[in-house]
Write a protein that holds these residues in place. Sequence first.
Motif, PDB file in Angstrom:
ATOM      1  N   ILE A  19      12.465   1.452  -0.726  1.00 47.60           N
ATOM      2  CA  ILE A  19      13.428   0.997   0.155  1.00 47.60           C
ATOM      3  C   ILE A  19      14.574   1.730   0.126  1.00 47.60           C
ATOM      4  O   ILE A  19      15.245   1.646   1.160  1.00 47.60           O
ATOM      5  CB  ILE A  19      13.700  -0.421  -0.758  1.00 47.60           C
ATOM      6  CG1 ILE A  19      12.554  -1.500  -0.821  1.00 47.60           C
ATOM      7  CG2 ILE A  19      15.064  -0.993  -0.282  1.00 47.60           C
ATOM      8  CD1 ILE A  19      12.653  -2.495  -1.403  1.00 47.60           C
ATOM      9  N   ASN A  20      15.074   2.537  -0.964  1.00 49.79           N
ATOM     10  CA  ASN A  20      16.431   3.058  -0.971  1.00 49.79           C
ATOM     11  C   ASN A  20      16.541   4.612  -0.583  1.00 49.79           C
ATOM     12  O   ASN A  20      17.559   4.992  -0.100  1.00 49.79           O
ATOM     13  CB  ASN A  20      16.856   3.118  -2.212  1.00 49.79           C
ATOM     14  CG  ASN A  20      17.352   1.414  -2.705  1.00 49.79           C
ATOM     15  OD1 ASN A  20      17.543   0.877  -2.007  1.00 49.79           O
ATOM     16  ND2 ASN A  20      16.812   1.318  -4.124  1.00 49.79           N
ATOM     17  N   GLU A  21      15.132   5.392  -0.360  1.00 49.70           N
ATOM     18  CA  GLU A  21      15.313   6.678  -0.384  1.00 49.70           C
ATOM     19  C   GLU A  21      14.337   7.127   0.855  1.00 49.70           C
ATOM     20  O   GLU A  21      14.445   8.164   1.589  1.00 49.70           O
ATOM     21  CB  GLU A  21      14.819   7.491  -1.460  1.00 49.70           C
ATOM     22  CG  GLU A  21      15.841   7.142  -2.603  1.00 49.70           C
ATOM     23  CD  GLU A  21      17.146   7.740  -2.407  1.00 49.70           C
ATOM     24  OE1 GLU A  21      17.449   8.414  -1.595  1.00 49.70           O
ATOM     25  OE2 GLU A  21      18.248   7.338  -3.180  1.00 49.70           O
ATOM     26  N   ALA A  22      13.205   6.596   1.068  1.00 44.20           N
ATOM     27  CA  ALA A  22      12.270   6.863   1.976  1.00 44.20           C
ATOM     28  C   ALA A  22      12.517   6.557   3.463  1.00 44.20           C
ATOM     29  O   ALA A  22      13.315   5.854   3.764  1.00 44.20           O
ATOM     30  CB  ALA A  22      10.858   6.217   1.522  1.00 44.20           C
ATOM     31  N   SER A  23      11.943   7.282   4.360  1.00 40.68           N
ATOM     32  CA  SER A  23      12.029   7.072   5.763  1.00 40.68           C
ATOM     33  C   SER A  23      10.690   7.314   6.260  1.00 40.68           C
ATOM     34  O   SER A  23       9.647   8.040   5.848  1.00 40.68           O
ATOM     35  CB  SER A  23      12.732   8.277   6.577  1.00 40.68           C
ATOM     36  OG  SER A  23      12.771   8.205   7.900  1.00 40.68           O
ATOM     37  N   HIS A  29       0.653  -1.090   0.072  1.00 35.67           N
ATOM     38  CA  HIS A  29       0.031  -0.029   0.022  1.00 35.67           C
ATOM     39  C   HIS A  29       0.761   1.215  -0.174  1.00 35.67           C
ATOM     40  O   HIS A  29       0.546   2.371  -0.585  1.00 35.67           O
ATOM     41  CB  HIS A  29      -0.802   0.083   1.236  1.00 35.67           C
ATOM     42  CG  HIS A  29      -1.817  -1.151   1.107  1.00 35.67           C
ATOM     43  ND1 HIS A  29      -1.816  -2.393   1.427  1.00 35.67           N
ATOM     44  CD2 HIS A  29      -3.566  -1.119   0.748  1.00 35.67           C
ATOM     45  CE1 HIS A  29      -2.688  -3.359   1.388  1.00 35.67           C
ATOM     46  NE2 HIS A  29      -3.651  -2.464   0.902  1.00 35.67           N
ATOM     47  N   VAL A  30       2.045   1.312   0.641  1.00 32.28           N
ATOM     48  CA  VAL A  30       2.977   2.205   0.733  1.00 32.28           C
ATOM     49  C   VAL A  30       3.504   2.446  -0.819  1.00 32.28           C
ATOM     50  O   VAL A  30       3.538   3.507  -1.220  1.00 32.28           O
ATOM     51  CB  VAL A  30       4.036   2.196   1.711  1.00 32.28           C
ATOM     52  CG1 VAL A  30       5.152   3.369   1.579  1.00 32.28           C
ATOM     53  CG2 VAL A  30       3.351   1.917   3.152  1.00 32.28           C
ATOM     54  N   THR A  31       3.740   1.453  -1.320  1.00 37.14           N
ATOM     55  CA  THR A  31       4.637   1.402  -2.729  1.00 37.14           C
ATOM     56  C   THR A  31       3.544   1.885  -3.795  1.00 37.14           C
ATOM     57  O   THR A  31       3.786   2.917  -4.575  1.00 37.14           O
ATOM     58  CB  THR A  31       4.795  -0.031  -3.234  1.00 37.14           C
ATOM     59  OG1 THR A  31       5.855  -0.490  -2.194  1.00 37.14           O
ATOM     60  CG2 THR A  31       5.361  -0.185  -4.501  1.00 37.14           C
ATOM     61  N   ASN A  32       2.220   1.555  -3.547  1.00 37.18           N
ATOM     62  CA  ASN A  32       1.167   1.960  -4.461  1.00 37.18           C
ATOM     63  C   ASN A  32       0.813   3.508  -4.164  1.00 37.18           C
ATOM     64  O   ASN A  32       0.740   4.445  -5.249  1.00 37.18           O
ATOM     65  CB  ASN A  32      -0.178   1.425  -4.104  1.00 37.18           C
ATOM     66  CG  ASN A  32      -0.182  -0.078  -4.749  1.00 37.18           C
ATOM     67  OD1 ASN A  32       0.557  -0.424  -5.595  1.00 37.18           O
ATOM     68  ND2 ASN A  32      -0.948  -0.962  -3.950  1.00 37.18           N
ATOM     69  N   ASP A  33       0.917   3.893  -3.070  1.00 33.70           N
ATOM     70  CA  ASP A  33       0.875   5.464  -2.734  1.00 33.70           C
ATOM     71  C   ASP A  33       1.803   6.341  -3.226  1.00 33.70           C
ATOM     72  O   ASP A  33       1.459   7.304  -4.016  1.00 33.70           O
ATOM     73  CB  ASP A  33       0.823   5.696  -0.911  1.00 33.70           C
ATOM     74  CG  ASP A  33      -0.412   5.365  -0.515  1.00 33.70           C
ATOM     75  OD1 ASP A  33      -1.471   4.866  -1.376  1.00 33.70           O
ATOM     76  OD2 ASP A  33      -0.523   5.177   0.677  1.00 33.70           O
TER      77      ASP A  33
END
Length: 399
Positions: free
Chosen positions: A259-263, A238-242
């Motif tokens: 995975i690589n950038e978000a916090s 759901h986070v990915t889709n957002d």
Amino acid sequence: MTDFHAAIEIGTTRTVLAIGEKAADDRLRMTCHAEIPSTGVRKSQILDINQATTSIKSVLHEIERKQTEAGSSIMLGNAFLVVSGQHIKADPFQGMIAIEGAKVGSDEIDSVYRSSRTMQLPKDREFLDIVEQDYEVDSLGGITSPTGMSGRILKLNTLQIHADRNRINDARTAAESAKLEIRDPLFAATCAAEAVLESHEKRNGVLVLDIGGGSTGYAAYSDGYLAATGVIGVGGDHVTNDIAHAFQTTNSQAEQLKINEASAIIGASPSAPQRVKVPGSSPLIETRTISRRALETVVNARLRELFTVIRETLEDQDLLNRLHAGVVLTGGGAAMRDLDALVSRELGMGARIGRPIHVDGLDGEEFPAAYAAISGALLFASRNYEEKSVIQSILDRFF
């Protein structure tokens, strides 16, 4: 014969298969495990049995390849099924009997145990587990061992975990089409708890959050027993889709950004660049950038929504203030940067990432918490089930 067990998890984002061997001191050695991306699965439920079968065949072949490289001849014939999804529910149920002779003896313990197994489910539901909580003698509750106590009525409180039988049967059908027999279905959240919790944490009160791609399972322990459990229909996907929707990216690009950038916390790294490069979906497409703060705002909003639901659920069950050992995070979704800090902030208690304990064989994995549920399934099987060979001949597999 060596005590081997196998478990398979057909998740939203990946299908995982593992073999475990019972070792000394109640430990488990995971002798081989493999995973491949899932197909035909969404929100922890199979939507295309043929695609799910292909995923199972692929992970079986990967296990066999690894076994061959290791010089092992084991061929899997059966496996426990690790399941999650919003179709899983848990209901309290109380066994109750009259105490013969005014004191509780072994006969009364056996009788109240049998009484606690009489809950009737609709035909479309299937038991995953029946968890014993505590005993009551007359009006006195919170009893762990009532043997020898005096009274008139003995009660045993349980939590009865059950799932949609059709969803379980879909997984059985997909596995059987891949020549893999499914033994018993096991609930992912309680399996994860089996793998990552110490007994003192259960006594002090602890919450396990098993964050998968399509859903998040939770298991809350208090006074040494499972007090509440269930599934919330929000996971890492759901986070990915957002992210994909907000910044008009592909899901693959969004996953890499997550995975690589978000916090999980907005502005957690003030020294990081304010702009983030969007991974290219093609060498011909020009690279662009997005605001790091905007990215983290999208991620934080969805995760805060999830933890708000969890907090309200625990408050409704009068559990939030009884979890003195804090929160333990498992599942692939727990790898999100600063997630433990966000959980601590939103739930008001300490949080840690849950590495499987009493399990050997995951040292080479970058994030062992992603294997908590399947580790717990193997631990549970080795501790509670009679040995049943996982071996199957090559002829049975292919003919």
